[in-house]
Design a protein around this motif. Structure first.
Motif, mmCIF file in Angstrom:
data_model
loop_
_atom_site.group_PDB
_atom_site.id
_atom_site.type_symbol
_atom_site.label_atom_id
_atom_site.label_comp_id
_atom_site.label_asym_id
_atom_site.label_seq_id
_atom_site.Cartn_x
_atom_site.Cartn_y
_atom_site.Cartn_z
ATOM 1 N N SER A 121 -23.296 13.923 69.796
ATOM 2 C CA SER A 121 -23.783 14.253 71.124
ATOM 3 C C SER A 121 -24.516 13.083 71.762
ATOM 4 N N ASN A 122 -24.157 12.747 73.014
ATOM 5 C CA ASN A 122 -24.924 11.766 73.787
ATOM 6 C C ASN A 122 -26.355 12.238 74.015
ATOM 7 N N VAL A 123 -26.534 13.540 74.200
ATOM 8 C CA VAL A 123 -27.834 14.085 74.593
ATOM 9 C C VAL A 123 -28.840 14.018 73.452
ATOM 10 N N THR A 124 -28.409 14.370 72.241
ATOM 11 C CA THR A 124 -29.331 14.426 71.097
ATOM 12 C C THR A 124 -29.212 13.214 70.175
ATOM 13 N N GLY A 125 -28.089 12.512 70.219
ATOM 14 C CA GLY A 125 -27.876 11.386 69.328
ATOM 15 C C GLY A 125 -27.464 11.799 67.930
ATOM 16 N N THR A 126 -27.275 13.091 67.711
ATOM 17 C CA THR A 126 -26.840 13.565 66.401
ATOM 18 C C THR A 126 -25.679 14.534 66.593
ATOM 19 N N TRP A 127 -25.329 15.258 65.553
ATOM 20 C CA TRP A 127 -24.113 16.072 65.595
ATOM 21 C C TRP A 127 -24.277 17.268 66.533
ATOM 22 N N LEU A 128 -23.271 17.467 67.362
ATOM 23 C CA LEU A 128 -23.255 18.563 68.315
ATOM 24 C C LEU A 128 -23.147 19.886 67.566
ATOM 25 N N THR A 129 -24.010 20.831 67.893
ATOM 26 C CA THR A 129 -23.973 22.142 67.242
ATOM 27 C C THR A 129 -22.994 23.060 67.968
ATOM 28 N N GLU A 130 -22.627 24.153 67.301
ATOM 29 C CA GLU A 130 -21.740 25.130 67.932
ATOM 30 C C GLU A 130 -22.390 25.723 69.179
ATOM 31 N N VAL A 131 -23.701 25.970 69.093
ATOM 32 C CA VAL A 131 -24.409 26.544 70.242
ATOM 33 C C VAL A 131 -24.357 25.592 71.431
ATOM 34 N N GLN A 132 -24.591 24.301 71.179
ATOM 35 C CA GLN A 132 -24.551 23.326 72.271
ATOM 36 C C GLN A 132 -23.142 23.195 72.853
ATOM 37 N N ALA A 133 -22.161 23.085 71.986
ATOM 38 C CA ALA A 133 -20.795 22.877 72.445
ATOM 39 C C ALA A 133 -20.311 23.999 73.350
ATOM 40 N N THR A 134 -20.760 25.202 73.080
ATOM 41 C CA THR A 134 -20.279 26.375 73.824
ATOM 42 C C THR A 134 -21.214 26.791 74.947
ATOM 43 N N SER A 135 -22.213 25.944 75.243
ATOM 44 C CA SER A 135 -23.190 26.274 76.277
ATOM 45 C C SER A 135 -22.941 25.477 77.555
ATOM 46 N N PRO A 136 -22.726 26.126 78.702
ATOM 47 C CA PRO A 136 -22.630 25.399 79.975
ATOM 48 C C PRO A 136 -23.889 24.579 80.259
ATOM 49 N N GLU A 137 -25.029 25.038 79.747
ATOM 50 C CA GLU A 137 -26.281 24.308 79.948
ATOM 51 C C GLU A 137 -26.216 22.918 79.330
ATOM 52 N N TYR A 138 -25.612 22.827 78.147
ATOM 53 C CA TYR A 138 -25.506 21.513 77.498
ATOM 54 C C TYR A 138 -24.715 20.543 78.376
ATOM 55 N N TRP A 139 -23.582 20.985 78.897
ATOM 56 C CA TRP A 139 -22.739 20.094 79.682
ATOM 57 C C TRP A 139 -23.372 19.762 81.026
ATOM 58 N N ALA A 140 -24.235 20.636 81.521
ATOM 59 C CA ALA A 140 -24.994 20.313 82.727
ATOM 60 C C ALA A 140 -26.014 19.210 82.432
ATOM 61 N N GLN A 141 -26.708 19.337 81.311
ATOM 62 C CA GLN A 141 -27.698 18.338 80.931
ATOM 63 C C GLN A 141 -27.042 16.991 80.611
ATOM 64 N N HIS A 142 -25.845 17.040 80.062
ATOM 65 C CA HIS A 142 -25.156 15.816 79.662
ATOM 66 C C HIS A 142 -25.036 14.834 80.825
#
Length: 460
Positions: A333-354
């Motif tokens: 993940s660009n946002v966290t710098g570590t491995w993308l979690t299932e919760v993040q991957a499936t969250s529209p909020e994550y892609w908005a923050q990205h």
């Protein structure tokens, strides 16, 4: 479709046997300059056993292959010992920047799998772009305009983050981002069709969307539409500025205020800061007074900064309109710098923050370098990510870094670049799906004496 280059591989049970086989094959090819190299290359992968001592080279014809076999120490020829241990292999997808007219044109002409994937992307995007991206990418005159980025290895961070200031439709954000996505996705499909299966994925800025598609978080059609609509949204952002700074993120903390954001953390001495133009100008004066080197990036927007936060709601609504699934391949993940979690991957909020958060690529590289003897393949144009990988302090001596497409346009050189990467992967011990590359099978039965290096044809 015929290739302008072919991948020639040899293997043997020892280094001496490999050298003998190379000499024998060189003599055979030198005496038959009119023989199609594709016929020989196909026979080598179908008729010969896969042994640990390996050689791979890319050549235009038999005479070219013979010359390279006679000089095995040349830079273009790769020799190694394949291990039986399976090594982690990561695809790295660049952001917008190193693209150019004619990018991957050789692959489009000669590789059916790449062509079909790019054609599909172009057809999906017609409604979003209002025209066929192939008309933009491969103009009728065939001229390939190289990007103005200087020598290989130079880090053009503005372009990597998504700059839209080069002239012409090719370089508008609304065109460039879906176009780059399409080429990188088609290239990944080609590599995977050739048997190269990544065990990890990472992307820089826009590149994370390609990685997410490769990990099946998004279906290709949905990813294309989302990327195209996201790019249009970004184009409506107000003007801003960005500056590359020769300081690590930790040392920049005291320099940031409410009008400045850390856009990218790329290395211990390399960061990008963005924000309003007046705020960036103040930062530049302060850095100059402190003797810190910086470089203004030629952008109209401050990518991955707080200036894009007002657009997060629009991005959230866009992402919510598409099915999002857990990744089938581990994805950074660009946002966290570590491995993308299932919760993040499936969250529209994550892609908005990205869209507005820092690209923490330095941390992502640290995760990749923690893998044992990793093989890192830059799947896209240029070597920008490869340069960041090489400069990372956590780089392992047992790692391998490979590029695929060239930085600048040169007719058919993209075919040579991708085949060279496949050859290097095979030398490193990665299984290649040879029938996919040579679907016609062996077309030239090579007599056994060819591989008895110091023997002569009188032994036939």
């Amino acid at each position: 479709m015929t290739r302008p280059y072919e991948l020639v591989v040899l293997s043997a049970s020892s280094s001496d046997e490999l050298a003998a086989a190379a000499r024998g094959l060189a003599r055979f090819l030198a005496g038959r300059p009119s023989l199609p190299l594709a016929a020989v290359a196909g026979s080598l992968v179908h008729d010969r056993p896969r042994l640990p001592h390996r050689l791979a080279l890319v050549a235009r014809d038999c005479a070219d292959a013979a010359r390279r076999l006679q000089a095995p120490a040349a830079r273009e020829t790769h020799i190694g010992h394949a291990t039986t241990a399976e090594r982690p292999l990561a695809f790295l997808f660049p952001g917008v920047g190193d693209h150019y007219a004619g990018m991957a044109a050789g692959l489009y002409r000669s590789e059916p799998l790449f062509r079909s994937a790019l054609d599909h992307c172009a057809e999906v995007l017609i409604n979003q772009l209002g025209r066929d991206l192939r008309e933009i990418l491969y103009p009728e005159n065939g001229e390939a305009a190289p990007p103005a980025d200087g020598p290989h290895g130079r880090l053009d961070l503005a372009r990597l983050l998504g700059r839209d200031e080069r002239s012409g439709e090719l370089d508008r954000t609304a065109t460039a981002q879906p176009l780059v996505f399409a080429v990188e996705y088609a290239l990944a499909r080609f590599l995977m069709g050739a048997g190269i299966r990544p065990t990890a994925l990472a992307g820089y800025s826009l590149g994370e969307y390609v990685a997410a598609c490769a990990a099946e978080v998004l279906a290709p059609e949905d990813a294309l539409e989302l990327v195209a609509r996201r790019a249009k949204l970004i184009e409506t952002a107000p003007e801003g500025a960005m500056v590359a700074v020769m300081l690590g993120a930790d040392h920049l903390a005291d320099h940031l205020d409410g009008e400045l954001s850390l856009s990218a953390a790329d290395g211990p001495r390399l960061s990008v800061v963005g924000g309003r133009i007046t705020a960036v100008e103040r930062l530049e004066r302060r850095l100059a007074a402190e003797g810190v080197a910086s470089l203004r990036l030629p952008t109209r927007h401050a990518f991955h900064t707080a200036m894009l936060e007002p657009f997060e709601e629009g991005m959230r609504e866009l992402a919510a309109g598409f099915p999002l699934r857990p990744p089938t391949i581990p994805l950074l993940s660009n946002v966290t710098g570590t491995w993308l979690t299932e919760v993040q991957a499936t969250s529209p909020e994550y892609w908005a923050q990205h869209m507005s958060r820092t690209v923490r690529f330095e941390d992502e590289l640290a995760e990749l370098w923690r893998l044992p003897a990793p093989i890192l393949v830059e799947v896209g144009a240029g070597r920008t990510l490869g340069t960041l990988v090489q400069q990372h302090p956590g780089r392992r001596p047992d790692g391998t870094i490979l590029s695929t497409l060239p930085t600048t346009a040169a007719r058919d050189s993209d075919v040579a670049g991708v085949l060279t990467a496949l050859g290097r992967l095979w030398v490193e011990g990665v299984d290649v799906n040879w029938p996919a590359l040579f679907p016609d099978g062996p077309r030239e039965r090579l007599p056994h004496f060819v591989f008895e290096g110091d023997q002569t044809e009188t032994k036939r």
